[in-house]
Design a protein around this motif. Structure first.
Motif, PDB file in Angstrom:
ATOM      1  N   ARG A  69       0.253   0.823   6.859  1.00 60.78           N
ATOM      2  CA  ARG A  69      -1.038   0.428   6.285  1.00 60.78           C
ATOM      3  C   ARG A  69      -1.148  -1.091   6.193  1.00 60.78           C
ATOM      4  O   ARG A  69      -2.212  -1.659   6.451  1.00 60.78           O
ATOM      5  CB  ARG A  69      -1.223   1.056   4.906  1.00 60.78           C
ATOM      6  N   ARG A  99     -10.613   4.351   7.660  1.00 62.88           N
ATOM      7  CA  ARG A  99      -9.593   5.232   7.069  1.00 62.88           C
ATOM      8  C   ARG A  99      -8.686   4.449   6.132  1.00 62.88           C
ATOM      9  O   ARG A  99      -8.337   4.916   5.049  1.00 62.88           O
ATOM     10  CB  ARG A  99      -8.756   5.898   8.152  1.00 62.88           C
ATOM     11  N   LEU A 100      -8.282   3.257   6.557  1.00 58.39           N
ATOM     12  CA  LEU A 100      -7.433   2.425   5.713  1.00 58.39           C
ATOM     13  C   LEU A 100      -8.133   2.109   4.395  1.00 58.39           C
ATOM     14  O   LEU A 100      -7.566   2.268   3.317  1.00 58.39           O
ATOM     15  CB  LEU A 100      -7.083   1.122   6.435  1.00 58.39           C
ATOM     16  N   ASP A 150       3.047   2.032   2.284  1.00 55.36           N
ATOM     17  CA  ASP A 150       3.409   2.387   3.656  1.00 55.36           C
ATOM     18  C   ASP A 150       3.232   1.135   4.519  1.00 55.36           C
ATOM     19  O   ASP A 150       2.153   0.549   4.548  1.00 55.36           O
ATOM     20  CB  ASP A 150       2.507   3.513   4.161  1.00 55.36           C
ATOM     21  N   PHE A 184       0.817  -1.213   0.000  1.00 58.96           N
ATOM     22  CA  PHE A 184       0.000   0.000   0.000  1.00 58.96           C
ATOM     23  C   PHE A 184       0.852   1.264   0.000  1.00 58.96           C
ATOM     24  O   PHE A 184       0.346   2.358   0.180  1.00 58.96           O
ATOM     25  CB  PHE A 184      -0.911   0.040   1.224  1.00 58.96           C
ATOM     26  N   ASP A 186     -10.327   3.655   2.891  1.00 58.90           N
ATOM     27  CA  ASP A 186     -10.594   4.848   2.099  1.00 58.90           C
ATOM     28  C   ASP A 186      -9.351   5.342   1.352  1.00 58.90           C
ATOM     29  O   ASP A 186      -9.449   6.245   0.526  1.00 58.90           O
ATOM     30  CB  ASP A 186     -11.139   5.958   3.009  1.00 58.90           C
ATOM     31  N   ARG A 187      -8.188   4.762   1.620  1.00 62.10           N
ATOM     32  CA  ARG A 187      -6.945   5.181   0.966  1.00 62.10           C
ATOM     33  C   ARG A 187      -6.955   4.778  -0.502  1.00 62.10           C
ATOM     34  O   ARG A 187      -7.426   3.705  -0.868  1.00 62.10           O
ATOM     35  CB  ARG A 187      -5.724   4.550   1.644  1.00 62.10           C
ATOM     36  N   GLU A 188      -6.395   5.644  -1.335  1.00 56.08           N
ATOM     37  CA  GLU A 188      -6.367   5.413  -2.780  1.00 56.08           C
ATOM     38  C   GLU A 188      -5.624   4.127  -3.151  1.00 56.08           C
ATOM     39  O   GLU A 188      -6.031   3.402  -4.063  1.00 56.08           O
ATOM     40  CB  GLU A 188      -5.705   6.605  -3.471  1.00 56.08           C
ATOM     41  N   LYS A 189      -4.534   3.818  -2.455  1.00 52.13           N
ATOM     42  CA  LYS A 189      -3.736   2.636  -2.783  1.00 52.13           C
ATOM     43  C   LYS A 189      -4.301   1.345  -2.209  1.00 52.13           C
ATOM     44  O   LYS A 189      -3.841   0.257  -2.548  1.00 52.13           O
ATOM     45  CB  LYS A 189      -2.300   2.822  -2.294  1.00 52.13           C
TER      46      LYS A 189
END
Length: 91
Positions: free
Chosen positions: A22, A56-57, A19, A17, A59-62
């Motif tokens: 994540r 939140r995780l 990071d 991801f 919802d991340r683009e990656k």
């Protein structure tokens, strides 16, 4: 039989991801989901902060379906050895 924690690490510990934090969070989310798979995401976590981190995780683009599923697919492919029929559904 492996624990939910072991299963989550094996199946999602190699998610990419962008990071490492994540990926660690994805393993924790998968562990919570495995512990209570029929519950909703918000009730699979004991604390609201954990639910919020999961949302939140996701919802991340990656953090796409493919990025989450790819390590599991690769693991399944390695374990299958040879020809096999893989049936999947998204319902």
């Amino acid at each position: 039989m492996e624990s939910e924690q072991q299963w989550a690490q094996v199946n999602f510990g190699n998610c990419q991801f962008g990071d490492k934090r994540r990926t660690k969070c994805m393993v924790q989310v998968a562990e919570q989901v495995a512990a209570n798979p029929s519950a909703s995401l918000s009730t699979q976590h004991e604390k609201w902060g954990d639910s919020k981190a999961a949302y939140r995780l996701l919802d991340r683009e990656k953090v796409t379906f493919e990025a989450v599923a790819r390590p599991h697919w690769e693991l399944t492919r390695r374990k299958a050895r040879g020809r096999c029929l893989v049936i999947g559904g998204t319902t």
